[in-house]
Design an enzyme around this catalytic site. Structure first.
Site, PDB file in Angstrom:
ATOM      1  N   TYR A 178       1.042  -1.671   0.316  1.00 26.40           N
ATOM      2  CA  TYR A 178      -0.078  -0.219  -0.325  1.00 26.40           C
ATOM      3  C   TYR A 178       0.475   1.193  -0.230  1.00 26.40           C
ATOM      4  O   TYR A 178       0.667   1.945  -0.815  1.00 26.40           O
ATOM      5  CB  TYR A 178      -1.236   0.065   1.376  1.00 26.40           C
ATOM      6  CG  TYR A 178      -1.116   1.323   1.076  1.00 26.40           C
ATOM      7  CD1 TYR A 178      -1.336   1.938   2.024  1.00 26.40           C
ATOM      8  CD2 TYR A 178      -3.124   1.153   0.373  1.00 26.40           C
ATOM      9  CE1 TYR A 178      -2.121   3.253   2.212  1.00 26.40           C
ATOM     10  CE2 TYR A 178      -3.553   2.695   0.716  1.00 26.40           C
ATOM     11  CZ  TYR A 178      -2.957   3.768   1.589  1.00 26.40           C
ATOM     12  OH  TYR A 178      -3.704   4.759   1.360  1.00 26.40           O
ATOM     13  N   ARG A 236     -11.102   5.005   8.301  1.00 27.49           N
ATOM     14  CA  ARG A 236     -10.351   4.727   7.378  1.00 27.49           C
ATOM     15  C   ARG A 236      -9.544   4.436   8.634  1.00 27.49           C
ATOM     16  O   ARG A 236      -9.361   4.574   9.379  1.00 27.49           O
ATOM     17  CB  ARG A 236      -9.796   4.923   7.002  1.00 27.49           C
ATOM     18  CG  ARG A 236     -10.823   5.884   6.127  1.00 27.49           C
ATOM     19  CD  ARG A 236      -9.428   6.730   4.499  1.00 27.49           C
ATOM     20  NE  ARG A 236      -8.461   7.830   5.153  1.00 27.49           N
ATOM     21  CZ  ARG A 236      -8.645   8.605   4.825  1.00 27.49           C
ATOM     22  NH1 ARG A 236      -7.878   8.447   3.253  1.00 27.49           N
ATOM     23  NH2 ARG A 236      -7.383   9.923   5.003  1.00 27.49           N
ATOM     24  N   PHE A 299      15.545  19.705  -0.924  1.00 27.87           N
ATOM     25  CA  PHE A 299      13.848  18.620  -1.017  1.00 27.87           C
ATOM     26  C   PHE A 299      13.159  17.056  -0.644  1.00 27.87           C
ATOM     27  O   PHE A 299      12.687  17.138   0.104  1.00 27.87           O
ATOM     28  CB  PHE A 299      14.049  18.774  -2.894  1.00 27.87           C
ATOM     29  CG  PHE A 299      12.861  18.481  -3.270  1.00 27.87           C
ATOM     30  CD1 PHE A 299      12.939  16.630  -3.813  1.00 27.87           C
ATOM     31  CD2 PHE A 299      11.518  19.129  -3.488  1.00 27.87           C
ATOM     32  CE1 PHE A 299      11.034  16.044  -5.060  1.00 27.87           C
ATOM     33  CE2 PHE A 299       9.959  18.502  -4.496  1.00 27.87           C
ATOM     34  CZ  PHE A 299       9.630  17.066  -4.402  1.00 27.87           C
TER      35      PHE A 299
END
Lengths: 447, 349
Positions: A178, A236, A299
């Site tokens: 997932y 969830r 980043f």
């Protein structure tokens, strides 16, 4: 007002905020001028959908900046379709599976999103995204299209997965899968873009994307652990049953059952999830050691140091079971300032790993395993940047692969380190001047 | 293709590590003949932990400082390789260390060489590089200290040097393994010592900040490393790379000192509700006072400056060399090893 009090009670963080706001110079200044209306509009949409991410993207080197911005917006568009509960599965699934084909079109947009769908703007104005997308280098276009294809299909699969939708994530393997679709694929795409631009070492695309996968999974797992209460509120859950079923028969019980026994079990569950996430750290650090462009390094590094700080915050923390926990704004500024060099990043990780170790409970079933993974990470940090006086005089230690990464990037880190020191000096001088001035004013008022 | 070992002579084979050596050679080398040479006779009772059939092992009693005893054992065993793990325990007089570790080792090496034995694996110690100072991720490039902290490690270093300098490719191959913090069934110091600490109510004290990483090594893993070393020495393809070399052997899981201690106590059913932390300088002063008071009272001090330094020091190692050249991987993890050790202790109580 609460934030100001919080900052004043943490002076070093107050200083960090001041330094961050007033003295920190981005690697690349963004002048706000764009070569097309569509490009300008895309950056506007970026700001609408993620203020924090927008700030980091805007500091990237110009060529990569546009590519990553588009990549982000396209994935946000996918996410917006996937999240929309007003659209039926029958409608969503083909749209997601075929979404990458839309990237070949000159024009396409979608105004069928629910009126309250937060980021619908990216779908309504997808034409602007397409216009900029087609102006990117073909190789960047291909990378974005490929990830869009795989992610769209992954999302579609999850929508159709009744077991997943009814019961959440079952096994640790499912958990990793997932997280792969949600975050690992993004990491892979970004890695390809950076390597293509020659801002990261090509070996990152030759290892089966193991390291970039860890980068994505480390972030995603940290968020999943932290967001327990919020996710339950949204109906969830993403904590894998293979882990939580060791501690309870029902995942919501950690929140609902207020007894000390339930809290203890909840903490043990959190701690096992943290243990699982910590296994990605060495790959993350290795990945970062191979990113040579400073703006790309920032980043990539900023989310990772935020994640390790968050893991240390959630570890053995009962508040996680009851509310959303977040690192302080001052801590955030501190982390951003300190994570501009690789030695800075390693020091941050080492520090938080020690915090996790020191917050351990002996009664925790994973007490020794946590100690061992923390020791392993510390050993890895020591390997890269030995403690002062650790290596005896005259010793030529056998180098590891990571040591050549560290050596190769040392000139970059040294240059940035000088910039940071100059910046800190300016900040300190300004603070000293301000304090002196304030003192003088008070003196004259009193006399 | 590894040449199959026909016969091994385990010098010191009835000791703590020795029994694990018998076990691992038995498990990993089919059809091998195992001979044990020790000053002690064959042990009366062997723990259920070990699976080797005692009657298949030949025990030879003798003195390692006696050339005739050694040569008799070599002759009888016709050994391909000698594994030398004979060593006195910590805390004995210096003359014992000199006699066994230095003189005994020299006798053994000289005799083995002259009698045509092909290889010798020596059990050295990770302590040979330790002098009370911190050891951060040391590898085999670390030097011996100019002044050793104690007589035991000094004699182990002298013996190791002699063994490695006796390496003669084509004639007599040697290797030295440096295990760190050995524990396991048969251990009479590490885990039993910690158990005693808990029983005396001292486990709530933490000396130092518990940031120091420590290497423990399960005895079965140490023995396994010896089997690998013997095999590599006798394999023409690998002998050149490994002979004449020292290798650190650990569980490849450096862990904070007090985390390990508390894991032992916890496995023993003991968890303190709180800890009292003594920082290092305070503890050292307390150690000196303790030694002084104990002399007046004529009893053994629990806290000494030496012990404070030991429990506060970083002592962990980089075993990349053993992993790459010997193919070593610790098969038994720390938690399992601790459980085996406590089970063994309970069995023998």
């Amino acid at each position: 007002m609460g934030k100001l009090v919080q900052l004043i009670s943490h002076p070093s963080e107050l200083r960090a905020v001041l330094q961050y706001k007033l003295f920190r110079k981005p690697v690349h200044e963004n002048d706000g001028k764009y070569k097309s209306e569509e490009l300008a509009y895309c950056y506007y949409m970026l700001g609408c959908t993620s203020r924090s991410f927008a700030a980091v993207i805007k500091e990237l080197e110009p060529e990569l900046r546009d590519a990553i911005m588009i990549f982000y917006l396209v994935l946000r568009a996918l996410d917006t379709v996937e999240d929309d509960m007003t659209l039926s599965s029958d409608f969503k699934v083909p749209l997601l599976r075929e979404f990458h084909h839309n990237l070949k079109l000159k024009e396409w947009s979608f105004d069928g999103s629910g009126p309250n769908e937060k980021d619908r703007i990216v779908l309504v104005h997808f034409n602007s995204i397409l216009s900029v997308y087609h102006s990117l280098k073909p190789i960047y276009q291909d990378i974005i299209k490929d990830i869009t294809d795989r992610m769209g299909n992954g999302m579609a699969d999850y929508i159709l997965d009744e077991e997943f939708n009814m019961n959440g994530v079952a096994t640790i393997k499912d958990y990793d899968l997932y997280c792969h679709y949600v975050a690992g694929l993004v990491g892979e795409g970004l890695t390809k873009l950076m390597v293509e631009a020659e801002f990261a070492d090509a070996s990152l695309t030759k290892d089966g994307f193991v390291k970039s996968e860890s980068m994505g999974l480390f972030l995603q797992k940290t968020n999943i652990i932290r967001d327990y209460e919020e996710d339950l509120r949204d109906g969830r859950s993403f904590w894998p049953k293979e882990i939580w079923s060791k501690y309870t028969d029902s995942l919501p019980s950690f929140r609902e059952d207020k007894s000390p026994e339930s809290e203890k079990k909840g903490l043990e569950c959190i701690n096992e999830l943290v243990l699982n996430a910590l296994h990605h750290v060495k790959d993350c650090l290795t990945f970062l050691s191979l990113v040579n462009d400073p703006s790309c390094f920032n980043f990539c590094a900023i989310p990772q140091v935020m994640a390790i700080a968050t893991l240390a915050l959630v570890y053995n923390n009962p508040k996680v079971l009851r509310q959303n926990v977040k690192i302080r704004k001052g801590t955030t500024c501190n982390l951003i300032l300190k994570s501009r060099t690789f030695p800075g990043v390693v020091e941050i990780f080492r520090s938080y790993v020690r915090d996790i170790h020191h917050n351990s409970s002996v009664s925790d079933p994973n007490y020794l395993k946590i100690g061992i993974i923390c020791g392993e990470i510390e050993q890895f940090c020591e390997l890269m940047y030995p403690s002062k006086g650790a290596i005896p005089a005259g010793v030529k230690k056998e180098p590891h692969p990571i040591n050549s990464n560290v050596a190769k990037r040392a000139p970059i880190d040294n240059t940035i380190s000088k910039t940071i020191k100059a910046e800190e000096l300016k900040c300190d001088l300004t603070i000293a001047s301000a304090v002196t001035l304030l003192g003088a004013i008070l003196f004259y008022i009193r006399s | 293709m590894t040449k199959e070992l026909r016969s091994v002579l385990l010098v010191g084979g009835t000791g703590f590590l020795g029994l694990h050596l018998i076990e691992q050679f038995y498990r990993n080398c089919p059809n091998i003949k195992i001979y044990v040479f020790d000053v002690r006779t064959r042990p009366e009772k062997i723990s259920k932990y070990f699976s080797f059939p005692v009657n298949d092992v030949k025990f030879i009693q003798g003195d390692i400082t006696s050339e005739s005893d050694i040569s008799r054992a070599i002759e009888e065993s016709e050994c391909d390789v000698i594994v030398h793990s004979a060593s006195p325990m910590h805390g004995l007089p210096q003359e014992i260390y000199e006699k066994v570790n230095v003189t005994g080792t020299k006798k053994l090496v000289e005799t083995a060489k002259s009698m045509g034995v092909k290889a010798l694996v020596y059990t050295s110690s990770a302590g040979v590089i330790f002098n009370g100072q911190d050891i951060h991720n040391a590898d085999e490039s670390w030097p011996f200290p100019e002044q050793h902290m104690d007589g035991y490690n000094e004699t182990k270093a002298i013996a190791e040097t002699y063994v490695l300098e006796s390496n003669e490719p084509g004639k007599f191959l040697t290797i030295a393994l440096r295990p760190a913090g050995i524990f396991g069934p048969g251990d009479r110091q590490l885990v039993p010592g910690l158990r005693a600490v808990a029983k005396s109510g001292q486990s709530k004290f933490q000396v130092g900040d518990n940031n120091n990483l420590f290497d423990w090594t399960y005895a079965g893993n140490v023995a396994d490393a010896h089997v690998l070393a013997a095999q590599k020495l006798l394999d023409p393809e690998s002998s050149h790379a490994v002979s004449g070399q020292p290798f650190f052997i650990t569980n490849d899981s450096p862990t904070y000192f007090w985390t390990l201690a508390r894991t032992v106590w916890k496995a023993d059913g003991h968890i303190d509700k709180y800890n009292i932390v003594l920082n290092r300088p305070v503890a050292i002063v307390a150690g000196y006072l303790s030694v002084f008071a104990s002399k007046l009272l004529k009893k053994e001090p629990g806290l000494t400056p030496f012990r404070v330094k030991v429990v506060c020091a970083y002592r962990y190692h980089d075993i990349t060399k053993a992993k790459t050249l010997l193919g070593y991987k610790p098969k038994v993890d720390l938690e399992t090893g601790i459980r085996y050790t406590l089970d063994w202790m309970n069995e023998s109580e």
